[in-house]
Design an enzyme around this catalytic site. Structure first.
Site, mmCIF file in Angstrom:
data_model
loop_
_atom_site.group_PDB
_atom_site.id
_atom_site.type_symbol
_atom_site.label_atom_id
_atom_site.label_comp_id
_atom_site.label_asym_id
_atom_site.label_seq_id
_atom_site.Cartn_x
_atom_site.Cartn_y
_atom_site.Cartn_z
ATOM 1 N N GLU A 238 9.323 56.792 49.703
ATOM 2 C CA GLU A 238 8.047 56.830 50.419
ATOM 3 C C GLU A 238 8.335 57.543 51.717
ATOM 4 O O GLU A 238 8.998 56.986 52.602
ATOM 5 C CB GLU A 238 7.566 55.398 50.731
ATOM 6 N N CYS B 279 2.333 55.415 58.437
ATOM 7 C CA CYS B 279 2.530 56.508 57.490
ATOM 8 C C CYS B 279 1.200 56.954 56.880
ATOM 9 O O CYS B 279 1.075 58.072 56.411
ATOM 10 C CB CYS B 279 3.484 56.063 56.392
HETATM 11 P P1 NAP Z 1 14.341 57.369 59.132
HETATM 12 O O1 NAP Z 1 15.021 57.785 60.366
HETATM 13 O O2 NAP Z 1 14.417 58.271 57.963
HETATM 14 O O3 NAP Z 1 14.955 55.934 58.786
HETATM 15 C C1 NAP Z 1 14.468 55.192 57.707
HETATM 16 C C2 NAP Z 1 15.506 54.201 57.240
HETATM 17 O O4 NAP Z 1 16.609 54.911 56.676
HETATM 18 C C3 NAP Z 1 16.087 53.338 58.370
HETATM 19 O O5 NAP Z 1 16.277 52.028 57.894
HETATM 20 C C4 NAP Z 1 17.423 54.016 58.641
HETATM 21 O O6 NAP Z 1 18.380 53.126 59.191
HETATM 22 C C5 NAP Z 1 17.810 54.388 57.227
HETATM 23 N N1 NAP Z 1 18.860 55.392 57.147
HETATM 24 C C6 NAP Z 1 19.077 56.439 57.959
HETATM 25 N N2 NAP Z 1 20.161 57.123 57.536
HETATM 26 C C7 NAP Z 1 20.635 56.478 56.431
HETATM 27 C C8 NAP Z 1 21.743 56.681 55.555
HETATM 28 N N3 NAP Z 1 22.594 57.691 55.722
HETATM 29 N N4 NAP Z 1 21.931 55.822 54.541
HETATM 30 C C9 NAP Z 1 21.087 54.787 54.348
HETATM 31 N N5 NAP Z 1 20.031 54.544 55.158
HETATM 32 C C10 NAP Z 1 19.798 55.380 56.178
HETATM 33 O O7 NAP Z 1 12.800 57.086 59.362
HETATM 34 P P2 NAP Z 1 12.085 56.250 60.529
HETATM 35 O O8 NAP Z 1 12.173 57.069 61.784
HETATM 36 O O9 NAP Z 1 12.568 54.844 60.549
HETATM 37 O O10 NAP Z 1 10.587 56.182 59.999
HETATM 38 C C11 NAP Z 1 9.602 57.143 60.316
HETATM 39 C C12 NAP Z 1 9.182 57.918 59.113
HETATM 40 O O11 NAP Z 1 8.906 57.036 58.046
HETATM 41 C C13 NAP Z 1 7.914 58.703 59.335
HETATM 42 O O12 NAP Z 1 8.123 60.012 58.872
HETATM 43 C C14 NAP Z 1 6.884 58.000 58.465
HETATM 44 O O13 NAP Z 1 5.875 58.830 57.933
HETATM 45 C C15 NAP Z 1 7.708 57.433 57.386
HETATM 46 N N6 NAP Z 1 7.078 56.256 56.798
HETATM 47 C C16 NAP Z 1 6.612 56.352 55.523
HETATM 48 C C17 NAP Z 1 6.010 55.256 54.929
HETATM 49 C C18 NAP Z 1 5.506 55.322 53.519
HETATM 50 O O14 NAP Z 1 5.202 54.268 52.970
HETATM 51 N N7 NAP Z 1 5.415 56.471 52.916
HETATM 52 C C19 NAP Z 1 5.884 54.063 55.630
HETATM 53 C C20 NAP Z 1 6.371 53.995 56.925
HETATM 54 C C21 NAP Z 1 6.976 55.116 57.500
HETATM 55 P P3 NAP Z 1 18.728 53.107 60.758
HETATM 56 O O15 NAP Z 1 17.504 52.685 61.464
HETATM 57 O O16 NAP Z 1 19.824 52.118 60.838
HETATM 58 O O17 NAP Z 1 19.140 54.511 61.104
#
Ligand code: NAP
Length: 518
Positions: free
Chosen positions: A257, A296
């Site tokens: 997602e 999102c």
């Molecule tokens: P993100 O930086 O991609 O992080 C998302 C998750 O991935 C966090 O728990 C992060 O952990 C983890 N992560 C990062 N690197 C990883 C790795 N190498 N291995 C495993 N896990 C890893 O995204 P975000 O900044 O939290 O969220 C914002 C984005 O999410 C926006 O683009 C938004 O549109 C999207 N979003 C989408 C939805 C949907 O349902 N489609 C819902 C909500 C948000 P850490 O925090 O520990 O780095």
């Protein structure tokens, strides 16, 4: 003293060693907690979930798993006020924003709890009717769907620390699969407290839920072929996870997602002063300010027929001008800060990029006038409305600015032009159409459906009933094609499919009917 958050692995709370990550209060910039996952044995934690949690859950019927989800929802609901306060402290949520997250989590758990009672006293699903496979009617085939013997790994984004955990866990647990939740580190205070509450309430079997509170470390290296991974977050992290060679080699199902440029389209029939016009303005402006635009599903692109542009712009500005921004703990404040310093930087940079392709019509990326004391170090960005000249290709269809930021896009009022322009976003979670014209509505819905996971139809007859496009309901699927990740979650019973193995069973009719319990 700064709180130290713990993970919950192999049936006990454990803290990591080494350098910890700091969690901040985005309203004032101070540290509120720290957490580390260094030194934690994630392979052993997954083995514990697989060998202890899995069998315990699979032994329960859907009714019993549903009762467990109901008990989880009740336990969390009893601590609602405390969780709302933590969401304010660590995520900058107003009380309304925090309710959206925390009540969303418990409501979704309760929904899947009730679904369990409908699915009945069985431990797996029978999928469709049997098929006669030979001339002899006693030789048949029947599909069944049984819980995978692995762990559901749930990696969540920072914006919904409660709902992100609840919506994914509810579905996997009802399917009979243990869960390991990894919230985004920056806002994990709420999730960590939810685990303490659930463990103290003693409502789930040992090994059924685990929490990794902080960096993922080498978690993904330990996944096996019976596990399933559901990720929510940015498209970049999603693509990296999806491409991991061990997951590809083992065929681990991965649901993504990701980000999304959601649209709201006003039909050419909608006149200023009508219920449909007011609904459009209300729902679009709510998506600008709710959770400071960090949803999102929030509307990013606002399509308005060219001749209605002035009146819509005026109405939207009047609406967001009423939004008091500041300390989310204050009652009169309707919008708090962004969740992290990084978010603050990214949103301000994104606004400059969008402005270079069009113009700012309200706000400028600065905080604006803030309500409250001591907010100088907070991560505030005021509501920001931009405008471009037309619906053609451009950065507005490429860049998701994850904050209180939306862009007005004038179009010629035809369904063809609106659909072609929405499609430039390369796949969205949700788009909305506001119209009372039946032909425009059906042209838009059928035109937009291939590019969207969900479509929201506004009009005068539903103006009073709609929760708006930004609310994800457990009955309906959540996810979207293309850049939105190509994933699908929730959708009632449909959501269980990701955690179940569908198996075709062929053989003697009475034997298969006995096994399937039909
Ligand atoms: P993100 O930086 O991609 O992080 C998302 C998750 O991935 C966090 O728990 C992060 O952990 C983890 N992560 C990062 N690197 C990883 C790795 N190498 N291995 C495993 N896990 C890893 O995204 P975000 O900044 O939290 O969220 C914002 C984005 O999410 C926006 O683009 C938004 O549109 C999207 N979003 C989408 C939805 C949907 O349902 N489609 C819902 C909500 C948000 P850490 O925090 O520990 O780095």
């Amino acid at each position: 003293m700064t709180r130290v958050l713990k993970s919950y692995l192999s049936g006990r709370f454990v803290a990591g060693t080494g350098r910890a990550a700091t969690l901040f209060d985005p309203t004032r910039g101070g540290a509120v907690a720290e957490t580390s996952t260094e030194g934690l044995d994630l392979g052993a934690a997954l083995d514990h979930a697989r060998s202890v949690g899995g069998p315990a859950l699979r032994a329960l019927t859907f009714v019993q798993r549903g009762e467990m989800l109901g008990a989880m929802a009740s336990a969390l609901h009893e601590h609602r006020d405390e969780l709302l306060e933590l969401a304010c402290l660590n995520a900058g949520n107003t009380r309304g924003d925090a309710k959206f997250d925390i009540d969303g989590a418990t409501g979704t758990m309760a929904f899947f709890g009730k679904l369990g009672s409908k699915l009945g006293d069985r431990t797996f699903l029978v999928d469709g009717d049997s098929e006669q496979l030979a001339r002899n009617p006693r030789y048949i085939g029947q599909h069944i769907a049984v819980p995978r013997h692995g762990v559901a790994i749930h990696i969540n984004a920072f914006n919904f620390p409660a709902w992100g955990f609840g919506e994914k866990a509810a579905v996997a647990l009802l399917a009979g699969v243990p869960v390991l939740c990894k919230p985004a580190t920056s806002t994990s205070l709420v999730t960590a407290r939810m685990f303490e509450i659930l463990v103290a309430a003693n409502v789930v079997p040992d090994g059924a839920i685990s929490l990794l509170c902080g960096s993922a470390g080498d978690l993904l290296d330990h996944l096996g072929p019976q596990d399933a991974l559901a990720f929510t977050g940015s498209a970049d992290t999603g693509a990296m996870i999806r491409g991991k060679s061990n997951l590809l080699k083992l065929g681990v199902p991965v649901n993504v997602e990701a980000d999304s440029l959601n649209s709201a389209v006003m039909g050419p029939d909608v006149q200023d002063g009508t219920a449909t016009f007011d609904m459009f303005v209300r729902e679009v402006s709510r998506d600008m300010t709710q959770k400071a635009g960090q949803k999102c599903t929030a509307v990013r692109r606002i399509y308005v027929p060219r001749e209605a542009l002035d009146s819509v712009r005026e109405a939207l500005i009047a609406e967001v001008q009423r939004t008091q921004v500041g300390d989310p703990a204050l009652k009169q404040v309707r919008m708090g800060p962004l969740a992290t310093k990084q978010q603050h930087r990214d949103v301000q940079a994104g606004i400059q990029q969008l402005a270079a392709a069009g113009r700012l019509v309200y706000g400028d990326g600065g905080p604006g006038t803030l309500e409250g004391e001591g907010l100088e170090n907070g991560y505030f960005v005021g509501p920001t409305l931009l405008e471009v000249d037309g619906p053609g290709a451009g950065v507005v269809h490429d860049l998701e600015v994850f904050g209180p930021v939306q862009t007005l896009i004038p179009y010629d009022g035809s369904a063809a032009e609106a659909v072609a322009s929405v499609a430039l976003g390369r796949g969205s979670l949700v788009s909305s159409v506001y119209t009372d014209d039946k032909d425009f509505a059906s042209d838009m819905i059928l035109g937009l459906a291939p590019y969207n996971g969900r479509l929201h139809l506004g009009g005068r007859k539903v103006a009073e009933h709609s929760p708006g496009p930004g609310t994800v309901l457990p009955q309906m699927v959540h996810g979207g094609p293309g850049r939105a990740g190509g994933g699908e979650e929730l959708g009632g019973e449909r959501g269980l499919g990701f955690y179940l193995q569908r198996t075709a069973v062929q053989g003697l009719k009475p034997l298969i009917e006995r096994i399937a319990g039909v």
